[in-house]
Write an enzyme that holds these catalytic residues in place. Sequence first.
Site, PDB file in Angstrom:
ATOM      1  N   PRO A 121      -7.608  -2.126  -3.676  1.00  0.00           N
ATOM      2  CA  PRO A 121      -6.527  -1.294  -3.152  1.00  0.00           C
ATOM      3  C   PRO A 121      -5.659  -1.930  -2.065  1.00  0.00           C
ATOM      4  O   PRO A 121      -4.477  -1.620  -1.984  1.00  0.00           O
ATOM      5  CB  PRO A 121      -7.255  -0.071  -2.576  1.00  0.00           C
ATOM      6  CG  PRO A 121      -8.569  -0.026  -3.287  1.00  0.00           C
ATOM      7  CD  PRO A 121      -8.918  -1.453  -3.571  1.00  0.00           C
ATOM      8  N   THR A 149      -2.024  -5.683  -5.017  1.00  0.00           N
ATOM      9  CA  THR A 149      -0.772  -5.751  -4.257  1.00  0.00           C
ATOM     10  C   THR A 149      -1.144  -5.655  -2.786  1.00  0.00           C
ATOM     11  O   THR A 149      -1.700  -4.639  -2.349  1.00  0.00           O
ATOM     12  CB  THR A 149       0.149  -4.579  -4.620  1.00  0.00           C
ATOM     13  OG1 THR A 149       0.351  -4.583  -6.033  1.00  0.00           O
ATOM     14  CG2 THR A 149       1.486  -4.724  -3.911  1.00  0.00           C
ATOM     15  N   LYS A 164       6.506  -8.940  -5.680  1.00  0.00           N
ATOM     16  CA  LYS A 164       5.926  -7.637  -6.041  1.00  0.00           C
ATOM     17  C   LYS A 164       6.402  -6.536  -5.089  1.00  0.00           C
ATOM     18  O   LYS A 164       6.721  -5.421  -5.519  1.00  0.00           O
ATOM     19  CB  LYS A 164       4.394  -7.760  -6.006  1.00  0.00           C
ATOM     20  CG  LYS A 164       3.644  -6.464  -6.203  1.00  0.00           C
ATOM     21  CD  LYS A 164       3.863  -5.853  -7.568  1.00  0.00           C
ATOM     22  CE  LYS A 164       3.095  -4.548  -7.703  1.00  0.00           C
ATOM     23  NZ  LYS A 164       3.468  -3.814  -8.916  1.00  0.00           N
ATOM     24  N   LYS A 207       1.674   2.569   0.114  1.00  0.00           N
ATOM     25  CA  LYS A 207       1.267   1.290   0.710  1.00  0.00           C
ATOM     26  C   LYS A 207       2.311   0.212   0.421  1.00  0.00           C
ATOM     27  O   LYS A 207       2.752  -0.518   1.307  1.00  0.00           O
ATOM     28  CB  LYS A 207      -0.086   0.856   0.118  1.00  0.00           C
ATOM     29  CG  LYS A 207      -0.506  -0.543   0.477  1.00  0.00           C
ATOM     30  CD  LYS A 207      -1.570  -1.087  -0.472  1.00  0.00           C
ATOM     31  CE  LYS A 207      -1.057  -1.246  -1.885  1.00  0.00           C
ATOM     32  NZ  LYS A 207      -1.965  -1.941  -2.794  1.00  0.00           N
TER      33      LYS A 207
END
Length: 406
Positions: A164, A194, A269, A344
Amino acid sequence: MVDAEHGRRADEGSGPGHLQQHHQVVRTRHALVPPVPRVAVPRRRGLLCRIAQHLGVLARSGRERSGGTCPVGHAHRHRRRSLARCPAPNDTTERRSAPMKVAWIGLGNMGGPMAGNLVAAGYTVTGYDPSEQAQRSAAEHGVSVATVLAEAVAGADVVFTMLPNGRLVSSVLLDADGVLDHLPAGALVVDSSTIDIATARELHEAVTGRGFRFLDAPVSGGVFGAAAGTLTFMVGGTGENLEAARPLIEVLAGRVFHAGGPGAGQSAKLANNMMLAINTAGLAEGATLADRLGLDPAVFYQIAEVSSGSSWALKNWYPSPGVVETAAVNHDFNGGFAVSLMRKDVGLALEAGAGAGLDLPYASRALADLDRLIEAGWSGKDTASMVKLVDGTLPDPGSTADATAD
Ligand SMILES: NC(=O)c1ccc[n+]([C@@H]2O[C@H](COP(=O)([O-])OP(=O)(O)OC[C@H]3O[C@@H](n4cnc5c(N)ncnc54)[C@H](O)[C@@H]3O)[C@@H](O)[C@H]2O)c1
């Protein structure tokens, strides 16, 4: 439909020179590879079955899970790329003679099906995840599930992490009794989570400093891309390490881009996901407006899909039920790309923007919207639930059980 997103627009962008140059290499390479005939397996049905099964919607038999029979009698499932690797019946050089051992850490919505695809392509994959649900699901994908981290990584040539956030990736890799304490020297670590750019760069340094190899290799394409093996990989690190990982990555990917040096994969990303969050907010408003103006959602979808309002979010996440089969609205916004994860990513993009002296007001607004969803107890729901902020159907905070929040 899922394929529509994967990097094709990136080819047309005005990114840094090295990125554009690489796109050309990718295009040339793809152009040189002759198309591989598809097997007579209804791939879309297989894909939907895999996703539905991963989401716990269907219980499938092992035969269905195998996805089809190898025309030359091998045990593995065939997708386009694994068929390309399928040796002739008398070929004694099959990978089994020199198997690459893979460890997979983090078997959630993305990691589970990705690890399963490597198994389906003939690799030996041992996974680790403390969640019993993730363990069960990965085992159903054919992954050997270890009960402790050390067991998963012992003897591995390559370790993927799909976790996560950056804090967890660092801790899983670097802490005492972590991955690096049990990995054979020189092994390759590929982080596909990520995470923030600074942590990715620190990991390049820390992992290589201890005698291993590292790539930051985040992905785009969502849970459908993970299940279908059509993810876009954006990779930061050395070209040499990318080439070492490429046989595995190509099983998982529709497109692979070498974005640049350490942290470049995460930079790409975060910019991408910031755009996705803004697009999703725009989609929520456009779809709701069309609905309130009395348009048939299916008709408006068809118009917008081929018009200037189109986006990956529209093609995959259209927020009216029954319009796009991959959309989370069809299953009460469960599964998919959690609001908490998108929050996030947008937060990390804004941090990166602040570091670059940029004011990003649309991303800031998207962040505030995601926070409102989280406050309402929707952090574990799919990001397409942003529509609820527009159409007025978001339940009052406290009235929604947030069972899937991470
Ligand atoms: N879901 C998507 O559509 C999507 C798309 C692209 C990228 N991503 C990124 O991929 C990563 C994973 O996303 P996801 O949707 O699979 O999340 P997820 O929450 O479904 O999976 C994460 C898994 O990590 C496991 N985990 C937590 N701590 C662990 C530990 N110490 N050791 C091993 N496993 C541990 C959790 O139990 C969970 O199963 C995130 O960084 C996310 O931002 C997600």
